[in-house]
Motif scaffolding. Structure first.
Motif, PDB file in Angstrom:
ATOM      1  N   ALA A  19     -13.958  21.684  43.882  1.00 25.37           N
ATOM      2  CA  ALA A  19     -15.217  22.077  44.533  1.00 25.37           C
ATOM      3  C   ALA A  19     -14.935  22.700  45.895  1.00 25.37           C
ATOM      4  O   ALA A  19     -13.986  22.333  46.574  1.00 25.37           O
ATOM      5  N   ILE A  23     -17.997  16.546  48.351  1.00 24.39           N
ATOM      6  CA  ILE A  23     -18.815  15.930  47.307  1.00 24.39           C
ATOM      7  C   ILE A  23     -18.991  14.441  47.599  1.00 24.39           C
ATOM      8  O   ILE A  23     -18.018  13.717  47.766  1.00 24.39           O
ATOM      9  N   LEU A  26     -21.624  11.942  41.948  1.00 23.30           N
ATOM     10  CA  LEU A  26     -22.168  12.546  40.741  1.00 23.30           C
ATOM     11  C   LEU A  26     -23.583  12.030  40.526  1.00 23.30           C
ATOM     12  O   LEU A  26     -23.803  10.822  40.491  1.00 23.30           O
ATOM     13  N   ARG A  27     -24.540  12.941  40.381  1.00 26.79           N
ATOM     14  CA  ARG A  27     -25.908  12.550  40.053  1.00 26.79           C
ATOM     15  C   ARG A  27     -26.093  12.701  38.550  1.00 26.79           C
ATOM     16  O   ARG A  27     -25.824  13.760  37.985  1.00 26.79           O
ATOM     17  N   SER A  41     -28.761  15.277  32.579  1.00 27.11           N
ATOM     18  CA  SER A  41     -28.334  16.234  33.590  1.00 27.11           C
ATOM     19  C   SER A  41     -27.263  15.566  34.436  1.00 27.11           C
ATOM     20  O   SER A  41     -27.314  14.367  34.696  1.00 27.11           O
ATOM     21  N   MET A  42     -26.277  16.355  34.813  1.00 25.26           N
ATOM     22  CA  MET A  42     -25.202  15.864  35.673  1.00 25.26           C
ATOM     23  C   MET A  42     -24.891  16.961  36.682  1.00 25.26           C
ATOM     24  O   MET A  42     -24.800  18.132  36.320  1.00 25.26           O
ATOM     25  N   SER A  43     -24.729  16.547  37.935  1.00 24.61           N
ATOM     26  CA  SER A  43     -24.338  17.511  38.955  1.00 24.61           C
ATOM     27  C   SER A  43     -23.583  16.802  40.064  1.00 24.61           C
ATOM     28  O   SER A  43     -23.867  15.648  40.389  1.00 24.61           O
ATOM     29  N   LEU A  44     -22.594  17.495  40.605  1.00 28.71           N
ATOM     30  CA  LEU A  44     -21.887  16.990  41.769  1.00 28.71           C
ATOM     31  C   LEU A  44     -22.753  17.298  42.974  1.00 28.71           C
ATOM     32  O   LEU A  44     -23.245  18.418  43.118  1.00 28.71           O
ATOM     33  N   VAL A  45     -22.977  16.297  43.831  1.00 32.31           N
ATOM     34  CA  VAL A  45     -23.887  16.467  44.964  1.00 32.31           C
ATOM     35  C   VAL A  45     -23.179  16.156  46.277  1.00 32.31           C
ATOM     36  O   VAL A  45     -22.248  15.358  46.324  1.00 32.31           O
TER      37      VAL A  45
END
Length: 107
Positions: A19, A23, A26-27, A41-45
């Motif tokens: 990235a 980070i 993980l959401r 849904s998955m996203s690095l936040v």
């Protein structure tokens, strides 16, 4: 609450290292859509949202919105790397139905 297999943790670690920003974790969430009505849904936040539930792992923290928590309780996330493709696989004990792709479910 949520289980990340060793393979999933390793894959996420690679994504975090690649990235271009810092980070926080993980959401994982649920939204309407997909073949069965709900989809993951998955996203690095970069930051946690106020009120998020936190599930700590050695290399990262998983954030879950409290509204989605009941649908995700007991969820196992794995990462499969095979000749026919790679990606995350979800096993949800709360799913009453799921589609063939494994990315959507009904609860």
């Amino acid at each position: 609450m949520i289980i990340l297999t060793d393979n999933a943790q390793k894959a996420l670690g690679r994504f975090i290292q690649g990235a271009d920003k810092s980070i926080a974790g993980l959401r994982i969430g649920v939204s309407g859509g997909g073949c069965s009505g709900l989809q993951y849904s998955m996203s690095l936040v970069e930051t946690k949202t106020d009120g998020d539930l936190e599930v700590p792992f050695p290399e990262l923290t998983v954030f879950v919105d409290p509204e989605n928590a009941p649908k995700l309780a007991g969820l196992t996330v794995d990462f499969i790397d095979g000749i026919d493709g790679s990606g995350f696989k979800f096993e949800n004990p709360n799913a009453t139905n799921s589609c063939g792709c494994g990315k959507s479910f009904a609860a």
